[in-house]
Design an enzyme around this catalytic site. Structure first.
Site, PDB file in Angstrom:
ATOM      1  N   ARG A 146      -9.327   1.539   4.909  1.00  0.00           N
ATOM      2  CA  ARG A 146      -9.281   2.980   4.687  1.00  0.00           C
ATOM      3  C   ARG A 146     -10.695   3.533   4.588  1.00  0.00           C
ATOM      4  O   ARG A 146     -11.643   2.801   4.291  1.00  0.00           O
ATOM      5  CB  ARG A 146      -8.517   3.303   3.405  1.00  0.00           C
ATOM      6  CG  ARG A 146      -7.083   2.795   3.367  1.00  0.00           C
ATOM      7  CD  ARG A 146      -6.448   3.067   2.017  1.00  0.00           C
ATOM      8  NE  ARG A 146      -5.047   2.652   1.969  1.00  0.00           N
ATOM      9  CZ  ARG A 146      -4.630   1.452   1.541  1.00  0.00           C
ATOM     10  NH1 ARG A 146      -5.542   0.557   1.128  1.00  0.00           N
ATOM     11  NH2 ARG A 146      -3.349   1.149   1.514  1.00  0.00           N
ATOM     12  N   LYS A 170      -6.181   0.424  -3.105  1.00  0.00           N
ATOM     13  CA  LYS A 170      -5.510   1.311  -4.052  1.00  0.00           C
ATOM     14  C   LYS A 170      -5.127   0.547  -5.314  1.00  0.00           C
ATOM     15  O   LYS A 170      -4.793  -0.632  -5.260  1.00  0.00           O
ATOM     16  CB  LYS A 170      -4.246   1.913  -3.417  1.00  0.00           C
ATOM     17  CG  LYS A 170      -4.559   2.943  -2.325  1.00  0.00           C
ATOM     18  CD  LYS A 170      -3.279   3.587  -1.830  1.00  0.00           C
ATOM     19  CE  LYS A 170      -3.587   4.718  -0.840  1.00  0.00           C
ATOM     20  NZ  LYS A 170      -2.357   5.365  -0.348  1.00  0.00           N
ATOM     21  N   HIS A 240      -8.609   7.562  10.098  1.00  0.00           N
ATOM     22  CA  HIS A 240      -7.237   7.065   9.939  1.00  0.00           C
ATOM     23  C   HIS A 240      -6.622   6.684  11.284  1.00  0.00           C
ATOM     24  O   HIS A 240      -5.812   5.748  11.357  1.00  0.00           O
ATOM     25  CB  HIS A 240      -6.351   8.108   9.254  1.00  0.00           C
ATOM     26  CG  HIS A 240      -4.952   7.608   9.028  1.00  0.00           C
ATOM     27  ND1 HIS A 240      -4.644   6.673   8.071  1.00  0.00           N
ATOM     28  CD2 HIS A 240      -3.782   7.894   9.666  1.00  0.00           C
ATOM     29  CE1 HIS A 240      -3.345   6.401   8.123  1.00  0.00           C
ATOM     30  NE2 HIS A 240      -2.800   7.125   9.079  1.00  0.00           N
ATOM     31  N   ARG A 243      -7.687   3.247  12.000  1.00  0.00           N
ATOM     32  CA  ARG A 243      -6.854   2.328  11.203  1.00  0.00           C
ATOM     33  C   ARG A 243      -5.479   2.173  11.858  1.00  0.00           C
ATOM     34  O   ARG A 243      -4.943   1.068  11.945  1.00  0.00           O
ATOM     35  CB  ARG A 243      -6.725   2.884   9.783  1.00  0.00           C
ATOM     36  CG  ARG A 243      -5.773   2.144   8.846  1.00  0.00           C
ATOM     37  CD  ARG A 243      -5.888   2.744   7.442  1.00  0.00           C
ATOM     38  NE  ARG A 243      -4.779   2.447   6.570  1.00  0.00           N
ATOM     39  CZ  ARG A 243      -4.683   1.370   5.800  1.00  0.00           C
ATOM     40  NH1 ARG A 243      -5.635   0.451   5.837  1.00  0.00           N
ATOM     41  NH2 ARG A 243      -3.641   1.179   5.005  1.00  0.00           N
ATOM     42  N   HIS A 266      -1.049  -2.632   2.217  1.00  0.00           N
ATOM     43  CA  HIS A 266       0.150  -1.894   1.841  1.00  0.00           C
ATOM     44  C   HIS A 266       0.925  -2.659   0.768  1.00  0.00           C
ATOM     45  O   HIS A 266       0.941  -3.891   0.768  1.00  0.00           O
ATOM     46  CB  HIS A 266       1.065  -1.679   3.055  1.00  0.00           C
ATOM     47  CG  HIS A 266       0.576  -0.632   3.990  1.00  0.00           C
ATOM     48  ND1 HIS A 266       0.957  -0.567   5.314  1.00  0.00           N
ATOM     49  CD2 HIS A 266      -0.278   0.412   3.810  1.00  0.00           C
ATOM     50  CE1 HIS A 266       0.367   0.470   5.899  1.00  0.00           C
ATOM     51  NE2 HIS A 266      -0.384   1.074   5.007  1.00  0.00           N
ATOM     52  N   TYR A 275       3.869   2.064  11.867  1.00  0.00           N
ATOM     53  CA  TYR A 275       3.023   1.695  13.003  1.00  0.00           C
ATOM     54  C   TYR A 275       3.806   0.975  14.104  1.00  0.00           C
ATOM     55  O   TYR A 275       3.255   0.659  15.147  1.00  0.00           O
ATOM     56  CB  TYR A 275       1.881   0.789  12.539  1.00  0.00           C
ATOM     57  CG  TYR A 275       0.981   1.429  11.516  1.00  0.00           C
ATOM     58  CD1 TYR A 275       0.085   2.434  11.871  1.00  0.00           C
ATOM     59  CD2 TYR A 275       1.024   1.044  10.183  1.00  0.00           C
ATOM     60  CE1 TYR A 275      -0.735   3.027  10.930  1.00  0.00           C
ATOM     61  CE2 TYR A 275       0.203   1.632   9.232  1.00  0.00           C
ATOM     62  CZ  TYR A 275      -0.668   2.623   9.617  1.00  0.00           C
ATOM     63  OH  TYR A 275      -1.475   3.214   8.673  1.00  0.00           O
TER      64      TYR A 275
END
Length: 296
Positions: A146, A170, A240, A243, A266, A275
Site C-alpha cells: 500500500r 494495517k 492503488h 497494487r 489482507h 482482484y
C-alpha cells in the site's frame, strides 16, 4: 459526545491508522454539525434512526455519491457500536440500517506493457530522483504494498542479502515480502545515491525527497500519476492501481489466491477476491482459445 474517546479507541485499541481515524472524526463532526443545526442539540449519542436518516437524505440531496454516503454512515455506525460497547447507550440506532445501493467500482489494472514502458523510461536516467522513482514503481509492482506502507518503509526493514522487506501493515501487522533481483539492483543503486543527499539529521525512512526529508503520500501519488499518464490512457492512474495490477497479474499467471492474500496483507479472502474478476476474464479468453469444441 465521546468523540475524543472514540478516536482514542480507534488508534490505541483497534490500531487504526491516523488517516482512518481522521476520516472517522471528519464524518462524525459532519453529522454533529447537521444535528446541531437541525435539532438544536449536540447530544448525538441520543440521536434516533429517523434523525440520522434525515442526515443521510440531506447528503444525497447535496449530490454526494451513494458510495461516499455509505462510508460516512459506516463511520457513524462504528461510533455507535463503541458507545454500545462502553455502556453509554443501550441500543445502536443504525443496527438495522441497509447501505445505499452503489455501483461496483471496476478498477482497471495496468498492462505489463504499460508497466514496462514506465520502467524503460526511468531506466536511462541515473540521477537521485529518477532512481528513487523507479524504485517506487518497482516496489509497488513487485510487492503490491500500500502507499502508506511504502512511505513508512525504514532502512532497517530492508534485507538485500535475503532479498526481502518487512512491511508494517494495517493494525500494526507485520509481514515479510520477497524482492525480485531486479528490485534489489535498483535498491542498491538508490541507497548509494541516498548517501549523497544532505540532511540535517539521520532519517530512518527509506524513501526521501531530494531535500533529505521523508517522502509523503501526495508526492508518491503524483510520481505514479505523472509517469503512467505518459504510458497509459486509463482513467485512473494511482499507486492503488499498481497494487491492483500486481495482484491481477499474479492471479493471471496461476498464483494461489491464499498466497496473494498473504502478500497483500489482507485479513480475509473476501478482500482479495475483488482482484479475481480480471483473472476470470483471462481464464475465459484461454478457455475459448483452447477448448476443442470452440475451434472452427
Amino acid at each position: 459526545m465521546f468523540i475524543t474517546e472514540f478516536i482514542d479507541y480507534l488508534l490505541l485499541e483497534k490500531k487504526s491508522s491516523i488517516h482512518t481515524a481522521t476520516a472517522y472524526k471528519t464524518d462524525l463532526f459532519s453529522f454533529l454539525e447537521f444535528y446541531q443545526k437541525t435539532y438544536d442539540t449536540t447530544d448525538i449519542p441520543r440521536a434516533n434512526y429517523a434523525q440520522i436518516r434525515s442526515w443521510i437524505v440531506a447528503l444525497v440531496d447535496k449530490g454526494i455519491s451513494n458510495r461516499s454516503v455509505n462510508r460516512k454512515v459506516s463511520s457513524l455506525k462504528s461510533y455507535y457500536r463503541f458507545l454500545l460497547k462502553t455502556g453509554h447507550i443501550d441500543k445502536n440506532p443504525l443496527a438495522k440500517h441497509q447501505a445505499l445501493k452503489a455501483p461496483k467500482k471496476l478498477q482497471i489494472p495496468f498492462s505489463t506493457k504499460e508497466v514496462n514502458d514506465v520502467l524503460k523510461e526511468l531506466g536511462s536516467n541515473k540521477d537521485f530522483e529518477s532512481v528513487r522513482d523507479r524504485l517506487i514503481v518497482e516496489l509497488f509492482y513487485a510487492t503490491g504494498i500500500r502507499r502508506i506502507e511504502l512511505v513508512n518503509l525504514k532502512l532497517s526493514d530492508i534485507d538485500i542479502g535475503k532479498q526481502q522487506i518487512k512491511v508494517l501493515g494495517k493494525r500494526n501487522k507485520e509481514r515479510y515480502l520477497p524482492l525480485l533481483l531486479s528490485v534489489c539492483d535498483t535498491l542498491t543503486r538508490y541507497l548509494k545515491l541516498r548517501l549523497e543527499i544532505d540532511s540535517q539529521e539521520e532519517i530512518p525512512y527509506l524513501l526521501l525527497t531530494k531535500k533529505g526529508v521523508k517522502i509523503y503520500e501526495t508526492l508518491v501519488y503524483r510520481i505514479i500519476n505523472s509517469y503512467f499518464s505518459k504510458a497509459s490512457s486509463k482513467l485512473k492512474k494511482s499507486p492503488h492501481i499498481l497494487r491492483h495490477s500486481f495482484a491481477t497479474h499474479l492471479l493471471n499467471e496461476g498464483a494461489d489466491l491464499n498466497a496473494v492474500k498473504e502478500l497483500l496483507g489482507h485479513s480475509s479472502l473476501a478482500a482479495t477476491q475483488v482482484y479475481t474478476s480480471h483473472s476470470v476474464a483471462q481464464l475465459t479468453k484461454v478457455y475459448k482459445q483452447s477448448h476443442p469444441r470452440n475451434k472452427k
